[in-house]
Design a protein around this motif. Structure first.
Motif, PDB file in Angstrom:
ATOM      1  N   GLU A   6       0.841  -1.195   0.000  1.00 49.76           N
ATOM      2  CA  GLU A   6       0.000   0.000   0.000  1.00 49.76           C
ATOM      3  C   GLU A   6       0.874   1.242   0.000  1.00 49.76           C
ATOM      4  OE1 GLU A   6      -2.591  -2.536   3.140  1.00 49.76           O
ATOM      5  OE2 GLU A   6      -0.475  -1.989   3.112  1.00 49.76           O
ATOM      6  N   SER A   7       0.362   2.300  -0.608  1.00 50.01           N
ATOM      7  CA  SER A   7       1.045   3.583  -0.588  1.00 50.01           C
ATOM      8  C   SER A   7       0.018   4.700  -0.645  1.00 50.01           C
ATOM      9  CB  SER A   7       2.026   3.697  -1.763  1.00 50.01           C
ATOM     10  OG  SER A   7       1.342   3.601  -2.994  1.00 50.01           O
ATOM     11  N   GLY A   8       0.438   5.898  -0.227  1.00 46.72           N
ATOM     12  CA  GLY A   8      -0.416   7.070  -0.370  1.00 46.72           C
ATOM     13  C   GLY A   8      -1.029   7.603   0.905  1.00 46.72           C
ATOM     14  N   GLY A   9      -0.824   6.946   2.026  1.00 43.07           N
ATOM     15  CA  GLY A   9      -1.386   7.459   3.273  1.00 43.07           C
ATOM     16  C   GLY A   9      -0.664   8.704   3.741  1.00 43.07           C
ATOM     17  N   ARG A  19      -5.176   9.827  -2.117  1.00 38.63           N
ATOM     18  CA  ARG A  19      -5.339   8.675  -2.996  1.00 38.63           C
ATOM     19  C   ARG A  19      -4.434   7.562  -2.498  1.00 38.63           C
ATOM     20  NH1 ARG A  19      -7.328   7.938  -8.080  1.00 38.63           N
ATOM     21  NH2 ARG A  19      -6.428   6.268  -9.335  1.00 38.63           N
ATOM     22  N   LEU A  20      -5.023   6.413  -2.237  1.00 38.12           N
ATOM     23  CA  LEU A  20      -4.265   5.227  -1.835  1.00 38.12           C
ATOM     24  C   LEU A  20      -4.146   4.282  -3.025  1.00 38.12           C
ATOM     25  CD1 LEU A  20      -5.902   4.374   1.622  1.00 38.12           C
ATOM     26  CD2 LEU A  20      -4.038   5.970   1.126  1.00 38.12           C
ATOM     27  N   THR A  21      -3.013   3.604  -3.088  1.00 39.40           N
ATOM     28  CA  THR A  21      -2.792   2.609  -4.135  1.00 39.40           C
ATOM     29  C   THR A  21      -2.278   1.327  -3.495  1.00 39.40           C
ATOM     30  OG1 THR A  21      -2.269   4.312  -5.760  1.00 39.40           O
ATOM     31  CG2 THR A  21      -1.584   2.084  -6.278  1.00 39.40           C
ATOM     32  N   CYS A  22      -2.744   0.213  -4.014  1.00 37.43           N
ATOM     33  CA  CYS A  22      -2.282  -1.098  -3.562  1.00 37.43           C
ATOM     34  C   CYS A  22      -1.828  -1.887  -4.779  1.00 37.43           C
ATOM     35  CB  CYS A  22      -3.392  -1.839  -2.836  1.00 37.43           C
ATOM     36  SG  CYS A  22      -2.988  -3.544  -2.401  1.00 37.43           S
TER      37      CYS A  22
END
Length: 117
Positions: A6-9, A19-22
């Motif tokens: 996960e990224s974007g927190g 916007r979060l991306t997994c």
């Protein structure tokens, strides 16, 4: 195991967006569901939004109309969060399900989202 990254927190002010991306690895297929859950200390993990292999989307009541989940590729799912409120503060977990028997579910390690002024 199915690694999910996960990224974007981060920290955002009320009314802002994140916007979060997994991103998943090989082993995720187009028939799988992907999405997001969240959890705050002392409470159960709750649904944020998921998208099935067929494109059907499901959202938690508290985020309807503010959050959008999208399948960017077979192995990538994003969560667009708009009009954030302090109650959205939580650890957000990426989720994958194979949607068949035996049911297999996979979770990311989580990313912190904090909504505060």
């Amino acid at each position: 195991q199915l690694p999910l990254v996960e990224s974007g927190g981060g920290l955002v002010q009320p009314g802002g967006s994140l916007r979060l991306t997994c991103e998943g690895s090989a082993g995720i297929y187009s028939s799988y569901s992907m999405g997001w859950y969240r959890q705050v200390p002392g409470k159960s993990r709750e649904l944020v939004g998921t998208v099935s292999g067929g494109g059907q989307k499901r959202y938690g009541e508290s985020v309807q109309g503010r959050f959008t989940v999208s399948r960017r590729s077979v192995r990538t799912v994003a969560l667009q969060m708009d009009n954030l409120i302090p109650e959205d503060t939580a650890v957000y977990y990426c989720y994958v399900s194979n949607n068949e028997r035996p049911l297999r579910e996979y979770w990311g390690r989580g990313t912190q989202v904090t909504v505060s002024s």
